[in-house]
Scaffold this active site. Structure first.
Site, PDB file in Angstrom:
ATOM      1  N   GLU A 129      67.966   9.041  80.298  1.00 36.76           N
ATOM      2  CA  GLU A 129      69.353   9.198  79.858  1.00 36.76           C
ATOM      3  C   GLU A 129      70.334   8.955  81.001  1.00 36.76           C
ATOM      4  O   GLU A 129      71.257   9.722  81.228  1.00 36.76           O
ATOM      5  CB  GLU A 129      69.546  10.612  79.285  1.00 36.76           C
ATOM      6  CG  GLU A 129      70.526  10.677  78.140  1.00 36.76           C
ATOM      7  CD  GLU A 129      70.385  11.946  77.321  1.00 36.76           C
ATOM      8  OE1 GLU A 129      69.937  11.851  76.177  1.00 36.76           O
ATOM      9  OE2 GLU A 129      70.714  13.025  77.831  1.00 36.76           O
ATOM     10  N   ARG A 185      50.960  22.085  87.369  1.00 39.99           N
ATOM     11  CA  ARG A 185      51.803  20.922  87.734  1.00 39.99           C
ATOM     12  C   ARG A 185      51.585  19.727  86.816  1.00 39.99           C
ATOM     13  O   ARG A 185      51.813  18.577  87.179  1.00 39.99           O
ATOM     14  CB  ARG A 185      51.567  20.493  89.183  1.00 39.99           C
ATOM     15  CG  ARG A 185      51.984  21.547  90.177  1.00 39.99           C
ATOM     16  CD  ARG A 185      52.237  20.971  91.555  1.00 39.99           C
ATOM     17  NE  ARG A 185      52.666  22.019  92.448  1.00 39.99           N
ATOM     18  CZ  ARG A 185      51.846  22.808  93.119  1.00 39.99           C
ATOM     19  NH1 ARG A 185      50.550  22.650  93.015  1.00 39.99           N
ATOM     20  NH2 ARG A 185      52.320  23.741  93.913  1.00 39.99           N
ATOM     21  N   HIS A 197      76.259  14.321  67.048  1.00 41.53           N
ATOM     22  CA  HIS A 197      75.722  15.506  67.728  1.00 41.53           C
ATOM     23  C   HIS A 197      76.766  16.320  68.483  1.00 41.53           C
ATOM     24  O   HIS A 197      76.586  17.521  68.655  1.00 41.53           O
ATOM     25  CB  HIS A 197      74.580  15.109  68.665  1.00 41.53           C
ATOM     26  CG  HIS A 197      73.273  14.884  67.936  1.00 41.53           C
ATOM     27  ND1 HIS A 197      73.138  13.918  66.969  1.00 41.53           N
ATOM     28  CD2 HIS A 197      72.069  15.498  68.019  1.00 41.53           C
ATOM     29  CE1 HIS A 197      71.898  13.945  66.495  1.00 41.53           C
ATOM     30  NE2 HIS A 197      71.232  14.901  67.118  1.00 41.53           N
ATOM     31  N   HIS A 204      70.282  22.543  62.240  1.00 42.15           N
ATOM     32  CA  HIS A 204      70.614  21.399  63.088  1.00 42.15           C
ATOM     33  C   HIS A 204      70.809  20.097  62.290  1.00 42.15           C
ATOM     34  O   HIS A 204      71.815  19.412  62.438  1.00 42.15           O
ATOM     35  CB  HIS A 204      69.531  21.216  64.151  1.00 42.15           C
ATOM     36  CG  HIS A 204      69.752  20.035  65.041  1.00 42.15           C
ATOM     37  ND1 HIS A 204      70.750  19.978  65.981  1.00 42.15           N
ATOM     38  CD2 HIS A 204      69.121  18.823  65.100  1.00 42.15           C
ATOM     39  CE1 HIS A 204      70.710  18.809  66.602  1.00 42.15           C
ATOM     40  NE2 HIS A 204      69.738  18.093  66.075  1.00 42.15           N
TER      41      HIS A 204
HETATM   42  P1  NAD Z   1      60.365  23.648  63.426  1.00 39.82           P
HETATM   43  O1  NAD Z   1      59.364  23.209  64.383  1.00 39.82           O
HETATM   44  O2  NAD Z   1      60.874  25.041  63.540  1.00 39.82           O
HETATM   45  O3  NAD Z   1      59.799  23.415  61.956  1.00 39.82           O
HETATM   46  C1  NAD Z   1      60.571  23.807  60.845  1.00 39.82           C
HETATM   47  C2  NAD Z   1      59.772  24.707  59.911  1.00 39.82           C
HETATM   48  O4  NAD Z   1      58.845  23.908  59.178  1.00 39.82           O
HETATM   49  C3  NAD Z   1      58.949  25.771  60.623  1.00 39.82           C
HETATM   50  O5  NAD Z   1      59.013  26.956  59.874  1.00 39.82           O
HETATM   51  C4  NAD Z   1      57.533  25.203  60.583  1.00 39.82           C
HETATM   52  O6  NAD Z   1      56.559  26.202  60.610  1.00 39.82           O
HETATM   53  C5  NAD Z   1      57.540  24.483  59.266  1.00 39.82           C
HETATM   54  N1  NAD Z   1      56.605  23.365  59.107  1.00 39.82           N
HETATM   55  C6  NAD Z   1      56.261  22.436  60.029  1.00 39.82           C
HETATM   56  N2  NAD Z   1      55.512  21.486  59.461  1.00 39.82           N
HETATM   57  C7  NAD Z   1      55.353  21.835  58.170  1.00 39.82           C
HETATM   58  C8  NAD Z   1      54.703  21.221  57.061  1.00 39.82           C
HETATM   59  N3  NAD Z   1      54.117  20.040  57.170  1.00 39.82           N
HETATM   60  N4  NAD Z   1      54.735  21.869  55.869  1.00 39.82           N
HETATM   61  C9  NAD Z   1      55.408  23.046  55.745  1.00 39.82           C
HETATM   62  N5  NAD Z   1      56.063  23.661  56.726  1.00 39.82           N
HETATM   63  C10 NAD Z   1      56.044  23.044  57.940  1.00 39.82           C
HETATM   64  O7  NAD Z   1      61.671  22.730  63.456  1.00 39.82           O
HETATM   65  P2  NAD Z   1      61.904  21.154  63.468  1.00 39.82           P
HETATM   66  O8  NAD Z   1      63.058  20.942  62.586  1.00 39.82           O
HETATM   67  O9  NAD Z   1      60.659  20.389  63.250  1.00 39.82           O
HETATM   68  O10 NAD Z   1      62.341  20.905  64.980  1.00 39.82           O
HETATM   69  C11 NAD Z   1      63.477  21.549  65.518  1.00 39.82           C
HETATM   70  C12 NAD Z   1      63.303  21.625  67.007  1.00 39.82           C
HETATM   71  O11 NAD Z   1      63.187  20.318  67.531  1.00 39.82           O
HETATM   72  C13 NAD Z   1      64.473  22.286  67.712  1.00 39.82           C
HETATM   73  O12 NAD Z   1      63.991  23.188  68.658  1.00 39.82           O
HETATM   74  C14 NAD Z   1      65.183  21.131  68.391  1.00 39.82           C
HETATM   75  O13 NAD Z   1      65.852  21.520  69.565  1.00 39.82           O
HETATM   76  C15 NAD Z   1      64.027  20.211  68.680  1.00 39.82           C
HETATM   77  N6  NAD Z   1      64.390  18.799  68.840  1.00 39.82           N
HETATM   78  C16 NAD Z   1      63.894  18.154  69.917  1.00 39.82           C
HETATM   79  C17 NAD Z   1      64.166  16.809  70.099  1.00 39.82           C
HETATM   80  C18 NAD Z   1      63.561  16.090  71.265  1.00 39.82           C
HETATM   81  O14 NAD Z   1      63.904  14.937  71.512  1.00 39.82           O
HETATM   82  N7  NAD Z   1      62.629  16.705  71.969  1.00 39.82           N
HETATM   83  C19 NAD Z   1      64.964  16.115  69.175  1.00 39.82           C
HETATM   84  C20 NAD Z   1      65.453  16.806  68.061  1.00 39.82           C
HETATM   85  C21 NAD Z   1      65.159  18.153  67.910  1.00 39.82           C
HETATM   86  N1  GLY Z   2      67.055  13.387  70.377  1.00 41.75           N
HETATM   87  C1  GLY Z   2      67.738  12.572  71.317  1.00 41.75           C
HETATM   88  C2  GLY Z   2      66.891  12.093  72.435  1.00 41.75           C
HETATM   89  O1  GLY Z   2      65.685  12.244  72.416  1.00 41.75           O
HETATM   90  O2  GLY Z   2      67.404  11.566  73.384  1.00 41.75           O
END
Ligand code: NAD
Ligand code: GLY
Length: 383
Positions: A255, A139, A267, A283
């Protein structure tokens, strides 16, 4: 809500600490520490949170290979913590219920309890999954974010949206769960593959065009430095984006008031483009292309002029962002399917199309009930 900024004297002298007050839940505000090669300060930072002996680091196979999680592990061990490391396979597929079940079970076997802390070291996948595990195991246990991609540093690690994907829809299961704090090392961006760096820039440009004139001007003047991943500039960019996001989240954490939705420039287009491309369009790139469509839509609605759209396109091209759909997607694209997907997007209101549209550089507002015919015209006209 005003952000209090102070130099963090205890860790790396270049670090910046942002105290983020969250709406009326002031006691859950947290610090975002931004610096360069500062991952070894995590032991000291986490020592400040009381009564924790066990820490689980969650990272992915790439991030582990680059050694970031080892630096974090050493720092925590040196600070006297009992540390366990969980490694997931890199990539979006790991943000799944299968990973969650495995992690919950491992946590149980390890005797992780509510006094423990989960530390996510990696991109948005590790951050979102880690936050979801922390929010749900027993939790809720505490968690800390160490984002290592540009996208995670400027967006996903701040604001508390955590979750996993369903096979049918991304980010469909999750909650709002704020971390104890965020530690950002801009030097970790040096090892990012080009495509991941560009994707992060898609979110950076989003903030600039829709929410911050100052950032827009800095990006415009420093295209070459951005391409070279200039460390000082990146620290400024990450800090500015974190400030903007913190401010908005502090006003609308869940939100509900219409403020947080402003973080979603481009988006509505982007989500449908990702789906029609079967997620071959990343993305951050989809957000960049979606933002250009949004600007053109705003022009068509008389909210901005042609010059605004051209200035945005020029900026995007200068920093390596796409301003139009790739050829292979253009030949197969079905505009009616895109409109249909937009109508069913998680962020649409009872099937009514809702867009964040610019009114001038650095400002935007939500526009509802736009006639789908106008959107189709914008999509078709520019291809
Ligand atoms: P990711 O976590 O898949 O990282 C992208 C790639 O980069 C992976 O292969 C990872 O292993 C590699 N990587 C990470 N750090 C590295 C570094 N310093 N050097 C070399 N390689 C590295 O993707 P992302 O683009 O970081 O995040 C995408 C995710 O984030 C999606 O799931 C999306 O839905 C989510 N997201 C969440 C929010 C939120 O508010 N929570 C906002 C935007 C996106
Ligand atoms: N990435 C949009 C939000 O965190 O609300």
């Amino acid at each position: 809500m005003v952000l209090k900024e102070a130099l963090d004297s205890e860790s790396n002298s270049e670090s910046i600490s942002l105290r983020i007050p969250l709406c009326d839940l002031v006691h859950r505000g947290y610090e975002i520490t931004i610096g360069s090669s500062n991952l070894n300060s995590v032991g000291l930072i986490i020592s400040r949170f009381n009564s924790c002996s066990r820490i689980v680091i969650l990272t992915d196979s790439n991030v582990q290979r680059y050694g970031y999680s080892s630096v974090v592990e050493s720092s925590l061990v040196n600070a006297g913590f009992d540390v366990h490391v969980e490694i997931i396979e890199a990539g979006e597929r790991s943000k799944s219920i299968e990973s969650a079940i495995k992690l919950w079970s491992n946590f149980l076997s390890l005797g992780i309890d509510r006094s423990s802390i989960l530390v996510s070291v990696g991109g948005g996948v590790v951050g979102d999954l880690g936050g979801f595990i922390a929010a749900t195991y027993a939790r809720g246990i505490r968690f800390f974010q160490i984002p290592t991609t540009l996208l995670a540093q400027v967006d996903s690690s701040v604001g508390g949206k955590v979750g996993i994907d369903l096979p049918q829809a991304k980010n469909m299961v999750g909650c709002f769960y704020q971390p104890l704090g965020v530690l950002i090392d801009s030097a970790s961006l040096k090892t990012l593959p080009d495509i991941e760096y560009i994707c992060g820039l898609g979110e950076v440009a989003k903030y600039a065009v829709s929410l911050d004139t100052e950032l827009f001007n800095v990006l415009e003047k420093n295209a070459e430095k951005i391409k070279l991943r200039d460390s000082e500039l990146l620290k400024y960019i990450v800090k500015r984006c974190c400030e903007i996001k913190s401010q908005i989240v502090s006003e609308d954490e869940f939100e509900k008031t219409g403020k947080r939705i402003l973080l979603n420039y481009g988006h509505t287009f982007a989500h449908s483009l990702e789906i029609v491309s079967d997620f071959k369009l990343f993305h951050g790139l989809a957000v960049a292309i979606g933002s250009i469509y949004a600007a053109r839509l705003a022009e068509r609605m008389g909210m901005v002029d042609k010059e605004f759209v051209e200035r945005q396109i020029k900026l995007y091209k200068s920093i390596g962002l796409p301003a139009e759909l790739p050829e292979e997607l253009l030949v197969t694209i079905n505009y009616d399917e895109i409109i249909n997907l937009m109508t069913h997007d998680k962020k649409s209101e009872s099937g009514n199309l809702r867009f964040v549209l610019p009114t001038q550089v650095g400002q935007c507002r939500v526009v509802k009930d736009i006639d789908p015919k106008i959107i189709k015209q914008v999509l078709c006209e520019n291809n």
